[in-house]
Enzyme design. Sequence first.
Site, PDB file in Angstrom:
ATOM      1  N   ARG A 213     -10.970 -21.785   7.784  1.00 14.20           N
ATOM      2  CA  ARG A 213      -9.678 -21.380   8.357  1.00 14.20           C
ATOM      3  C   ARG A 213      -9.949 -20.791   9.736  1.00 14.20           C
ATOM      4  NH1 ARG A 213      -6.097 -16.970   5.105  1.00 14.20           N
ATOM      5  NH2 ARG A 213      -7.796 -15.601   5.737  1.00 14.20           N
TER       6      ARG A 213
ATOM      7  N   ASN B 183       9.861  -6.736   4.597  1.00 15.01           N
ATOM      8  CA  ASN B 183       8.875  -7.510   3.828  1.00 15.01           C
ATOM      9  C   ASN B 183       8.642  -6.854   2.463  1.00 15.01           C
ATOM     10  OD1 ASN B 183       6.982  -9.515   3.319  1.00 15.01           O
ATOM     11  ND2 ASN B 183       5.309  -8.351   4.237  1.00 15.01           N
TER      12      ASN B 183
ATOM     13  N   TYR C  70      -1.625  -9.598  15.829  1.00 18.40           N
ATOM     14  CA  TYR C  70      -1.656  -8.554  14.795  1.00 18.40           C
ATOM     15  C   TYR C  70      -2.832  -7.613  15.039  1.00 18.40           C
ATOM     16  CZ  TYR C  70      -3.121  -6.317  10.507  1.00 18.40           C
ATOM     17  OH  TYR C  70      -3.559  -5.383   9.610  1.00 18.40           O
TER      18      TYR C  70
ATOM     19  N   VAL D 112     -10.370 -23.048  -0.969  1.00 21.52           N
ATOM     20  CA  VAL D 112     -11.426 -22.130  -0.501  1.00 21.52           C
ATOM     21  C   VAL D 112     -11.787 -22.572   0.908  1.00 21.52           C
ATOM     22  CG1 VAL D 112     -13.795 -21.348  -0.869  1.00 21.52           C
ATOM     23  CG2 VAL D 112     -12.269 -21.727  -2.837  1.00 21.52           C
TER      24      VAL D 112
ATOM     25  N   LYS E  72      -3.046  -3.378  16.095  1.00 19.70           N
ATOM     26  CA  LYS E  72      -3.803  -2.304  15.432  1.00 19.70           C
ATOM     27  C   LYS E  72      -4.691  -1.588  16.456  1.00 19.70           C
ATOM     28  CE  LYS E  72      -2.002  -2.593  11.429  1.00 19.70           C
ATOM     29  NZ  LYS E  72      -1.050  -1.551  11.028  1.00 19.70           N
TER      30      LYS E  72
ATOM     31  N   ILE F  41       0.846  -1.207   0.000  1.00 23.12           N
ATOM     32  CA  ILE F  41       0.000   0.000   0.000  1.00 23.12           C
ATOM     33  C   ILE F  41       0.878   1.253   0.000  1.00 23.12           C
ATOM     34  CG2 ILE F  41      -1.907   1.199   1.149  1.00 23.12           C
ATOM     35  CD1 ILE F  41      -2.657  -1.514   2.411  1.00 23.12           C
TER      36      ILE F  41
ATOM     37  N   ARG G  45     -16.078 -10.442   1.956  1.00 22.44           N
ATOM     38  CA  ARG G  45     -15.206  -9.316   2.306  1.00 22.44           C
ATOM     39  C   ARG G  45     -15.488  -8.147   1.372  1.00 22.44           C
ATOM     40  NH1 ARG G  45     -14.487 -12.390   5.647  1.00 22.44           N
ATOM     41  NH2 ARG G  45     -12.601 -13.331   6.517  1.00 22.44           N
TER      42      ARG G  45
ATOM     43  N   SER H 226      -7.098  -1.301  10.344  1.00 23.77           N
ATOM     44  CA  SER H 226      -7.717  -2.396   9.594  1.00 23.77           C
ATOM     45  C   SER H 226      -9.127  -2.652  10.094  1.00 23.77           C
ATOM     46  CB  SER H 226      -6.859  -3.643   9.805  1.00 23.77           C
ATOM     47  OG  SER H 226      -7.578  -4.791   9.450  1.00 23.77           O
TER      48      SER H 226
ATOM     49  N   PHE I  73     -10.305  -2.095   4.436  1.00 21.50           N
ATOM     50  CA  PHE I  73     -10.949  -3.395   4.252  1.00 21.50           C
ATOM     51  C   PHE I  73      -9.940  -4.270   3.478  1.00 21.50           C
ATOM     52  CE2 PHE I  73     -14.983  -3.212   6.447  1.00 21.50           C
ATOM     53  CZ  PHE I  73     -14.811  -1.973   7.014  1.00 21.50           C
ATOM     54  N   ASN I  74     -10.303  -4.961   2.432  1.00 22.10           N
ATOM     55  CA  ASN I  74      -9.322  -5.870   1.812  1.00 22.10           C
ATOM     56  C   ASN I  74      -8.717  -5.270   0.538  1.00 22.10           C
ATOM     57  OD1 ASN I  74     -10.952  -7.564   3.653  1.00 22.10           O
ATOM     58  ND2 ASN I  74      -9.709  -9.210   2.838  1.00 22.10           N
TER      59      ASN I  74
ATOM     60  N   ASP J  65     -11.264 -16.968  10.881  1.00 20.74           N
ATOM     61  CA  ASP J  65     -11.884 -16.168   9.810  1.00 20.74           C
ATOM     62  C   ASP J  65     -13.222 -15.571  10.250  1.00 20.74           C
ATOM     63  OD1 ASP J  65     -10.198 -15.928   7.671  1.00 20.74           O
ATOM     64  OD2 ASP J  65     -10.881 -17.735   6.645  1.00 20.74           O
TER      65      ASP J  65
HETATM   66  N1  UDP Z   1      -9.245 -17.346   1.490  1.00 21.04           N
HETATM   67  C1  UDP Z   1      -9.373 -18.587   0.891  1.00 21.04           C
HETATM   68  N2  UDP Z   1      -8.237 -19.218   0.440  1.00 21.04           N
HETATM   69  C2  UDP Z   1      -7.004 -18.659   0.551  1.00 21.04           C
HETATM   70  C3  UDP Z   1      -6.875 -17.377   1.150  1.00 21.04           C
HETATM   71  C4  UDP Z   1      -8.021 -16.752   1.616  1.00 21.04           C
HETATM   72  O1  UDP Z   1     -10.476 -19.132   0.790  1.00 21.04           O
HETATM   73  O2  UDP Z   1      -6.025 -19.280   0.136  1.00 21.04           O
HETATM   74  C5  UDP Z   1     -10.455 -16.653   1.976  1.00 21.04           C
HETATM   75  C6  UDP Z   1     -10.433 -16.400   3.471  1.00 21.04           C
HETATM   76  O3  UDP Z   1     -10.982 -17.498   4.148  1.00 21.04           O
HETATM   77  C7  UDP Z   1     -11.291 -15.148   3.578  1.00 21.04           C
HETATM   78  C8  UDP Z   1     -11.020 -14.402   2.284  1.00 21.04           C
HETATM   79  O4  UDP Z   1     -10.481 -15.357   1.385  1.00 21.04           O
HETATM   80  O5  UDP Z   1     -12.648 -15.497   3.592  1.00 21.04           O
HETATM   81  C9  UDP Z   1     -10.047 -13.249   2.444  1.00 21.04           C
HETATM   82  O6  UDP Z   1      -8.912 -13.724   3.100  1.00 21.04           O
HETATM   83  P1  UDP Z   1      -7.575 -12.870   3.238  1.00 21.04           P
HETATM   84  O7  UDP Z   1      -6.591 -13.685   4.006  1.00 21.04           O
HETATM   85  O8  UDP Z   1      -7.168 -12.370   1.891  1.00 21.04           O
HETATM   86  O9  UDP Z   1      -8.039 -11.590   4.064  1.00 21.04           O
HETATM   87  P2  UDP Z   1      -8.709 -11.453   5.523  1.00 21.04           P
HETATM   88  O10 UDP Z   1     -10.015 -10.788   5.273  1.00 21.04           O
HETATM   89  O11 UDP Z   1      -8.881 -12.807   6.115  1.00 21.04           O
HETATM   90  O12 UDP Z   1      -7.765 -10.602   6.256  1.00 21.04           O
END
Ligand code: UDP
Length: 340
Positions: free
Chosen positions: A299, A38, A153, A221, A157, A15, A235, A128, A182-183, A302
Amino acid sequence: MGKGKILVTGGTGYIGSHTVVELFNAGYEPIIIDNLSNSSISVLDGIKAITKVPVTYENIDCKDYNSLERFFEKHQDMKAIAHFAAYKSVGESVSKPISYYRNNIVSLLNLLQLMPNFGIKNIVFSSSCTVYGQPDELPVTEQSPIKPATSPYGSTKQMCETILNDAAIANPEMNSIILRYFNPIGAHSSAEIGELPNGIPNNLLPYITQTAAGIREKLRVFGDDYNTPDGSCIRDYINVVDLAKAHVVAIDRLIEEKNKKNIEVFNLGTGNGSSVLEILNGFESATGVKVPYEIVERRAGDIEKVWADTTFANQELGWKAEIPLEESLLSAWNWQKKLQ
Ligand code: UDP
């Protein structure tokens, strides 16, 4: 006559680098400090390919107070700071909490301690939407409650926001804007700069582009049994250039003293939610490239769904995310192809 020098910490990051370009386009003189923890020094070439002039850069770690102080002595006339330099991996923060707390907190403390000594009043801080956790109501406004952080993390923030709030109360001269991202996705339209993930990407978009490029076998996914229309998480994906432009507007606002309070918070999103499967399908139709995938377990940690109420940013900053999702997805792919 330019609009003045802006210190961009973490200016070779994802960013940060896009913000450097937009600051330059707006007539500012961005100055980068980054310890390349990084990011890559080659990002400076990408920036130069766009701006056509070399940008000032120094390798400085914001944790190092003495180096920062020497740097501030050299650049007495900085108008504002855009503070991006921080660690950002949720998963890594769980295994390296001390390193995350030290880096993210100490860096901000050092800047805040030095600013008044050098007559710098203005700072824009990268926060964030993670601070909202799973919001009770959607879309999330800036007044939505802050939820207990689910990772070190996220804690950093929240703590940094608290520190900025307390600093603002103690010092009415101080002007801060907290931007809750956001993302962020996509890359500069020139494909000269973009996201450079370190190792196996955690984030969705770099994982998709690397899979499309054949670097990863298939996208996993994470869950299709969420309470969302297609079962995958939702998201608010915002183009990184739109996000970068919001920083310029925030810095203008601080320098021109248009801010209504000496600390303000803005959500930076599009206001629209997209599911993982929608992003995947959107990527395939924008690029014509198939992305193999499988549905796997959820995951840990999440959030099910989150997207921004952008009314406050739209009205107060006069800023709005403009780049369509399809274009963001295509720009991410163009950048990935350039990396091959
Ligand atoms: N996600 C996924 N597979 C991946 C990475 C992310 O399905 O390999 C999904 C994750 O579960 C979330 C979304 O993509 O629902 C966004 O994830 P990311 O890690 O990019 O951002 P976050 O919002 O979690 O910080």
